[in-house]
Design a protein around this motif. Sequence first.
Motif, PDB file in Angstrom:
ATOM      1  N   GLN A 321       0.824  -1.210   0.000  1.00 50.04           N
ATOM      2  CA  GLN A 321       0.000   0.000   0.000  1.00 50.04           C
ATOM      3  C   GLN A 321       0.860   1.262   0.000  1.00 50.04           C
ATOM      4  N   ILE A 366      -3.435  -0.280   9.153  1.00 48.36           N
ATOM      5  CA  ILE A 366      -2.808  -0.106   7.833  1.00 48.36           C
ATOM      6  C   ILE A 366      -1.774  -1.212   7.595  1.00 48.36           C
ATOM      7  N   PHE A 369      -3.945  -4.036   6.544  1.00 42.34           N
ATOM      8  CA  PHE A 369      -4.427  -3.860   5.154  1.00 42.34           C
ATOM      9  C   PHE A 369      -3.320  -4.256   4.177  1.00 42.34           C
ATOM     10  N   SER A 370      -2.084  -3.836   4.504  1.00 45.01           N
ATOM     11  CA  SER A 370      -0.958  -4.094   3.591  1.00 45.01           C
ATOM     12  C   SER A 370      -0.697  -5.594   3.496  1.00 45.01           C
ATOM     13  N   LYS A 373      -3.466  -7.217   1.512  1.00 44.74           N
ATOM     14  CA  LYS A 373      -3.343  -6.939   0.079  1.00 44.74           C
ATOM     15  C   LYS A 373      -2.258  -7.824  -0.538  1.00 44.74           C
ATOM     16  N   VAL A 384     -11.479  -5.283   2.980  1.00 42.91           N
ATOM     17  CA  VAL A 384     -11.757  -3.861   2.742  1.00 42.91           C
ATOM     18  C   VAL A 384     -11.407  -3.556   1.294  1.00 42.91           C
ATOM     19  N   GLU A 388     -12.314   1.990   0.139  1.00 35.62           N
ATOM     20  CA  GLU A 388     -12.338   2.159   1.605  1.00 35.62           C
ATOM     21  C   GLU A 388     -10.928   2.373   2.156  1.00 35.62           C
ATOM     22  N   HIS A 389      -9.955   1.608   1.588  1.00 31.32           N
ATOM     23  CA  HIS A 389      -8.556   1.802   2.001  1.00 31.32           C
ATOM     24  C   HIS A 389      -8.147   3.246   1.788  1.00 31.32           C
ATOM     25  N   TYR A 392      -9.663   5.690   4.210  1.00 28.31           N
ATOM     26  CA  TYR A 392      -9.096   5.560   5.554  1.00 28.31           C
ATOM     27  C   TYR A 392      -7.648   6.070   5.579  1.00 28.31           C
ATOM     28  N   ASN A 393      -6.854   5.616   4.609  1.00 28.51           N
ATOM     29  CA  ASN A 393      -5.429   5.974   4.626  1.00 28.51           C
ATOM     30  C   ASN A 393      -5.209   7.470   4.415  1.00 28.51           C
TER      31      ASN A 393
END
Length: 412
Positions: A321, A366, A369-370, A373, A384, A388-389, A392-393
């Motif tokens: 990300q 985060i 998320f990374s 992903k 997500v 949405e990422h 948020y980020n």
Amino acid sequence: MPDASFAPNTRKLDVVVIGAGIAGLAAATALRHHNVTVLEQSRLKEEIGAAIHLAPNASKIALKWGLDLDKLGSPEANWYHELGADGNTHFKIPIFAKKEFGAPWLLNHRVDLHNELKRLATTEEGPISPATIRTAAKVIRVDCEEGVVELQDGEVIKADVIVAADGIHSVARTAVLGNQLVAKRSGHSAYRALIPADIVTSNPRIAHIVAGDAQGTGLTTYMGPDRRLVAYPCRRSQYLNIVAIVPDSEAEGSTEQWQVPGRPEQLLESFSAFCDDAKNILRNVSSCALWQLREQDPLETWTKGKVILIGDAAHAMLPHQGQGGGQAIEDAEALGVFLPSSTSPSSVPELLKRAEKVRYERASLIQGFSRAKALGPREGEKVVNAQEHAQYNFGYNGAKEWAEKMGVEVPV
Ligand SMILES: Cc1cc2nc3c(=O)[nH]c(=O)nc-3n(C[C@H](O)[C@H](O)[C@H](O)COP(=O)(O)OP(=O)(O)OC[C@H]3O[C@@H](n4cnc5c(N)ncnc54)[C@H](O)[C@@H]3O)c2cc1C
């Protein structure tokens, strides 16, 4: 009864920052209202031939610190183009970072970003004191409660605050956690290379990837099932930066050190099933570095006594990300908010806990998320989507606003 430890201080705090990477230099900038000494083990001379993009959540903070866009010379991301391995477009979306999130998405040469952060931390300009950077100063021991660091040559330095920005192999983290933690191999490695722009622009099919198109410059990704090639321009579009993520098994000699050389022919071989345009980019790689990507779960804590971990020392994350450097900058900004000039030394441990509280959940999410992903979501983990990422980020406006949302008291 008012807490005496929060009585306003009349002297600046002595702050030691361990490490002069993005996190350390950003912390030195955010804490310029105190006496800051940065201890860096290297001589700060190694050029890292790679780029790093700063999304609007981070560039917004750096711009408030005085980041000079002319000096930086970074192209902006105005679009994101994702293609398949076969060269067919999955989607191309415009990016309106300034309009939607109030700051540009910057595509930086690492050396340029590092130099700009160093200038912000150390410039004599401005009313508050510049930080001092000491190179060849390797920290070998940290005492969290006493606020002491010991250097390799035996020198002992005492501080009111120790900001540990010493990266994924942090020595300070061992002192904070009480045990040594080694980030797990993720199963992927990243090749990194810079290609001079004129080599790429001579091929009209791929010229726009470095020179931009009618919408300006942007990020391009060729996505395969277990590998991907990311390309974007940096340094006044003089270079095309590439990051090629491949399975570890195809990245001979990869380690978690930055500067392990890779073999361009092995890199090209890993993308042999990709379209000609992707391969034509890679054919221009004359030298590349390899980085073994490591995965780290959120730590139990980032703070102990007078020490706080920030950046990769606190929350190393997979690069899928492009938020590791951005989260380091957010950490640094939070330290500026939670350690204002009136801070008394005795209130430091409590204020570091508050800074951690405000940063921990966001950085850990985060980080997750990374990982999701890169490696897919873990069982039971919420999936997500990209939109949405992004919300948020990028929709972050600094630690003060975040603390208010969380109900954490910010010192004045
Ligand atoms: C392939 C790849 C691509 C990436 N792309 C992006 C991107 O596009 N955007 C983004 O935001 N992030 C990106 N990241 C993540 C980002 O690079 C890192 O999160 C960021 O550089 C971490 O900075 P840091 O200062 O915490 O750590 P480091 O950069 O590791 O710096 C630590 C510093 O501490 C020094 N040090 C270490 N130990 C000691 C000691 N004992 N004493 C004194 N000094 C010490 C080191 O010499 C070093 O200078 C990427 C990462 C990878 C691997």
